[in-house]
Design a protein around this motif. Structure first.
Motif, PDB file in Angstrom:
ATOM      1  N   PHE A   1     -11.639 -12.888  -1.103  1.00 52.55           N
ATOM      2  CA  PHE A   1     -11.164 -11.864  -1.779  1.00 52.55           C
ATOM      3  C   PHE A   1     -11.471 -10.347  -1.518  1.00 52.55           C
ATOM      4  CE2 PHE A   1      -7.546 -14.723  -2.581  1.00 52.55           C
ATOM      5  CZ  PHE A   1      -8.253 -15.978  -3.107  1.00 52.55           C
ATOM      6  N   THR A   2     -11.011  -9.657  -1.758  1.00 47.61           N
ATOM      7  CA  THR A   2     -11.210  -7.782  -1.513  1.00 47.61           C
ATOM      8  C   THR A   2     -10.460  -6.814  -2.237  1.00 47.61           C
ATOM      9  OG1 THR A   2     -13.332  -8.297   0.361  1.00 47.61           O
ATOM     10  CG2 THR A   2     -12.560  -5.993  -0.779  1.00 47.61           C
ATOM     11  N   VAL A   3     -10.883  -6.666  -3.159  1.00 41.29           N
ATOM     12  CA  VAL A   3     -10.135  -5.488  -3.846  1.00 41.29           C
ATOM     13  C   VAL A   3     -10.386  -4.504  -3.381  1.00 41.29           C
ATOM     14  CG1 VAL A   3     -10.826  -5.935  -5.949  1.00 41.29           C
ATOM     15  CG2 VAL A   3      -8.911  -4.626  -5.842  1.00 41.29           C
ATOM     16  N   PHE A   4      -9.498  -3.367  -2.905  1.00 43.04           N
ATOM     17  CA  PHE A   4      -9.679  -2.142  -2.694  1.00 43.04           C
ATOM     18  C   PHE A   4      -8.734  -1.144  -3.949  1.00 43.04           C
ATOM     19  CE2 PHE A   4     -11.809  -2.850   1.962  1.00 43.04           C
ATOM     20  CZ  PHE A   4     -11.809  -3.644   1.789  1.00 43.04           C
ATOM     21  N   LEU A   5      -9.951   0.131  -4.157  1.00 40.30           N
ATOM     22  CA  LEU A   5      -9.173   1.169  -4.782  1.00 40.30           C
ATOM     23  C   LEU A   5      -8.796   2.621  -4.450  1.00 40.30           C
ATOM     24  CD1 LEU A   5      -8.406   1.926  -7.721  1.00 40.30           C
ATOM     25  CD2 LEU A   5     -10.353   1.888  -8.529  1.00 40.30           C
ATOM     26  N   ASN A   6      -7.975   3.501  -4.021  1.00 42.18           N
ATOM     27  CA  ASN A   6      -7.823   4.539  -3.550  1.00 42.18           C
ATOM     28  C   ASN A   6      -7.572   4.769  -5.318  1.00 42.18           C
ATOM     29  OD1 ASN A   6      -6.740   6.938  -3.264  1.00 42.18           O
ATOM     30  ND2 ASN A   6      -6.346   5.058  -0.814  1.00 42.18           N
ATOM     31  N   LYS A   7      -8.377   5.649  -5.945  1.00 43.12           N
ATOM     32  CA  LYS A   7      -7.769   6.349  -7.106  1.00 43.12           C
ATOM     33  C   LYS A   7      -6.569   7.632  -6.976  1.00 43.12           C
ATOM     34  CE  LYS A   7     -12.430   6.507  -8.975  1.00 43.12           C
ATOM     35  NZ  LYS A   7     -12.596   5.767  -8.628  1.00 43.12           N
ATOM     36  N   SER A   8      -7.448   8.538  -5.927  1.00 38.13           N
ATOM     37  CA  SER A   8      -6.322   9.962  -5.834  1.00 38.13           C
ATOM     38  C   SER A   8      -4.881   9.061  -4.962  1.00 38.13           C
ATOM     39  CB  SER A   8      -6.893  10.639  -4.132  1.00 38.13           C
ATOM     40  OG  SER A   8      -6.791   9.741  -2.786  1.00 38.13           O
ATOM     41  N   ALA A   9      -4.859   8.011  -4.559  1.00 35.89           N
ATOM     42  CA  ALA A   9      -3.253   7.734  -4.584  1.00 35.89           C
ATOM     43  C   ALA A   9      -2.605   6.489  -5.550  1.00 35.89           C
ATOM     44  CB  ALA A   9      -3.069   7.116  -3.306  1.00 35.89           C
ATOM     45  N   LYS A  10      -3.226   6.744  -6.331  1.00 30.91           N
ATOM     46  CA  LYS A  10      -3.160   5.695  -7.647  1.00 30.91           C
ATOM     47  C   LYS A  10      -2.984   3.918  -6.758  1.00 30.91           C
ATOM     48  CE  LYS A  10      -2.573   8.932 -11.242  1.00 30.91           C
ATOM     49  NZ  LYS A  10      -2.063   9.858 -10.837  1.00 30.91           N
ATOM     50  N   HIS A  11      -3.200   3.545  -6.137  1.00 32.49           N
ATOM     51  CA  HIS A  11      -3.109   2.451  -4.983  1.00 32.49           C
ATOM     52  C   HIS A  11      -4.131   1.367  -5.594  1.00 32.49           C
ATOM     53  CE1 HIS A  11      -1.168   0.532  -2.634  1.00 32.49           C
ATOM     54  NE2 HIS A  11      -2.236   0.446  -1.548  1.00 32.49           N
ATOM     55  N   LEU A  12      -4.050   0.737  -5.420  1.00 31.17           N
ATOM     56  CA  LEU A  12      -5.111  -0.826  -4.852  1.00 31.17           C
ATOM     57  C   LEU A  12      -4.452  -1.908  -3.823  1.00 31.17           C
ATOM     58  CD1 LEU A  12      -5.818  -3.034  -7.912  1.00 31.17           C
ATOM     59  CD2 LEU A  12      -4.156  -1.465  -8.193  1.00 31.17           C
ATOM     60  N   SER A  13      -5.209  -2.572  -3.685  1.00 31.09           N
ATOM     61  CA  SER A  13      -4.756  -3.284  -2.581  1.00 31.09           C
ATOM     62  C   SER A  13      -5.560  -4.769  -2.794  1.00 31.09           C
ATOM     63  CB  SER A  13      -4.194  -2.901  -1.339  1.00 31.09           C
ATOM     64  OG  SER A  13      -5.735  -2.767  -0.332  1.00 31.09           O
ATOM     65  N   LEU A  14      -4.477  -5.867  -2.440  1.00 28.92           N
ATOM     66  CA  LEU A  14      -5.886  -7.508  -2.784  1.00 28.92           C
ATOM     67  C   LEU A  14      -5.638  -7.755  -1.263  1.00 28.92           C
ATOM     68  CD1 LEU A  14      -7.661  -9.656  -4.091  1.00 28.92           C
ATOM     69  CD2 LEU A  14      -4.933 -10.878  -4.426  1.00 28.92           C
ATOM     70  N   HIS A  15      -7.137  -7.622  -0.622  1.00 29.53           N
ATOM     71  CA  HIS A  15      -6.514  -8.290   0.784  1.00 29.53           C
ATOM     72  C   HIS A  15      -7.354  -9.868   0.375  1.00 29.53           C
ATOM     73  CE1 HIS A  15      -6.570  -4.763   3.283  1.00 29.53           C
ATOM     74  NE2 HIS A  15      -5.950  -4.122   1.747  1.00 29.53           N
ATOM     75  N   ILE A  16      -6.500 -10.817   1.399  1.00 28.32           N
ATOM     76  CA  ILE A  16      -7.050 -12.278   1.302  1.00 28.32           C
ATOM     77  C   ILE A  16      -7.340 -12.485   2.986  1.00 28.32           C
ATOM     78  CG2 ILE A  16      -6.623 -15.002   0.969  1.00 28.32           C
ATOM     79  CD1 ILE A  16      -4.492 -13.502  -1.009  1.00 28.32           C
ATOM     80  N   VAL A  17      -8.627 -12.610   3.482  1.00 31.88           N
ATOM     81  CA  VAL A  17      -8.968 -13.407   4.619  1.00 31.88           C
ATOM     82  C   VAL A  17      -9.574 -14.467   4.671  1.00 31.88           C
ATOM     83  CG1 VAL A  17     -10.114 -12.400   6.914  1.00 31.88           C
ATOM     84  CG2 VAL A  17      -8.447 -10.591   5.371  1.00 31.88           C
ATOM     85  N   PRO A  18     -10.134 -15.623   5.311  1.00 28.29           N
ATOM     86  CA  PRO A  18      -8.720 -15.794   6.259  1.00 28.29           C
ATOM     87  C   PRO A  18      -7.081 -16.699   5.061  1.00 28.29           C
ATOM     88  CG  PRO A  18      -9.600 -17.103   6.393  1.00 28.29           C
ATOM     89  CD  PRO A  18     -10.714 -16.568   5.903  1.00 28.29           C
ATOM     90  N   SER A  19      -6.263 -16.167   5.669  1.00 26.00           N
ATOM     91  CA  SER A  19      -5.099 -16.586   4.735  1.00 26.00           C
ATOM     92  C   SER A  19      -5.171 -17.868   4.604  1.00 26.00           C
ATOM     93  CB  SER A  19      -3.345 -16.428   4.485  1.00 26.00           C
ATOM     94  OG  SER A  19      -3.325 -14.897   4.034  1.00 26.00           O
ATOM     95  N   GLN A  20      -5.158 -19.088   2.960  1.00 27.63           N
ATOM     96  CA  GLN A  20      -4.749 -19.948   3.489  1.00 27.63           C
ATOM     97  C   GLN A  20      -3.926 -21.030   2.873  1.00 27.63           C
ATOM     98  OE1 GLN A  20      -8.973 -21.315   2.164  1.00 27.63           O
ATOM     99  NE2 GLN A  20      -9.758 -20.621   3.388  1.00 27.63           N
TER     100      GLN A  20
END
Lengths: 110, 114
Positions: free
Chosen positions: B62-81
């Protein structure tokens, strides 16, 4: 066991009845919260409490009453249940970095 | 008005592929973001978080990415199970909020396909 427990897990009640959902935590966390989860609405805050004898309304408080006479208990009462209060209810306490939730109470009002 | 938005109610991903769950927020004062995972008949459980001073936080798959300028975050799950099939809630907290409230999005239901 340590943690946050809710009771009952399932409850069916009739319209107009009073029903109380129980929540108990063993950590002595100051903050406790009640949420309801409904399809299309996610988790909505009903009431919360910052400490014993301190409670405040959340986003959807109408029709609900809470009390917090002891830090570890935070019961939620529906004074006169309505069908719109059919939902899954979650209690949570604040564990410092986020919430810890109970397993939920599924309430059906018929 | 929703301060935390998860615009995709559901997402289907093939097992072994990457799952990307998105979340947008409107309050620029939010300084701490969390993801919770929820299985049916259970309470939400904490998955991963990120402080606004970081742009990435990783924990295993699990990785969470934060883009403050875009006010956006995302959660990446690799590999999905298959066990990743659940509802995922994005949440945020406001340091100016003295009541420790966390604001949740409406959730995204993730289906991992065999």
């Amino acid at each position: 066991d340590a943690g946050i427990t809710q009771s009952p897990r399932y409850k069916i009640t009739e319209t107009g009845r009073q029903v109380t959902l129980m929540c108990h935590q063993t950590w002595s966390h100051s903050y406790m919260f009640w949420y309801r989860q409904d399809l299309g609405h996610g988790l909505r805050l009903i009431y919360y409490s910052a400490a014993a004898d301190i409670t405040d309304k959340g986003e959807v408080p109408d029709g609900y009453v809470v009390s917090r006479s002891k830090t570890e208990n935070f019961p939620l009462t529906l004074e006169s249940a309505t069908r719109s209060q059919t939902s899954v209810y979650f209690c949570a306490s604040n564990s410092g970095g986020g919430y810890t939730f109970g397993s939920g109470t599924r309430l059906t009002v018929v | 008005d929703q301060q935390v938005k998860q615009n995709s109610p559901s997402l289907s991903v093939q097992e072994g592929r990457i799952s990307i769950l998105n979340c947008d927020y409107t309050n620029s004062m939010f300084d701490y973001f969390l993801w919770y995972k929820k299985y049916p008949a259970e309470g939400p459980t904490f998955l991963i978080s990120i402080s606004s001073i970081k742009d990435k936080n990783e924990d295993g798959r699990f990785t969470v990415f934060l883009n403050k300028s875009a006010k956006h975050l995302s959660l990446h799950i690799v590999p999905s199970q298959p066990g990743d099939s659940a509802v995922y809630f994005c949440a945020a907290s406001d340091p100016l909020n003295r009541d420790d409230k966390i604001i949740f999005g409406k959730g995204t239901r993730l289906h991992i396909l065999p």
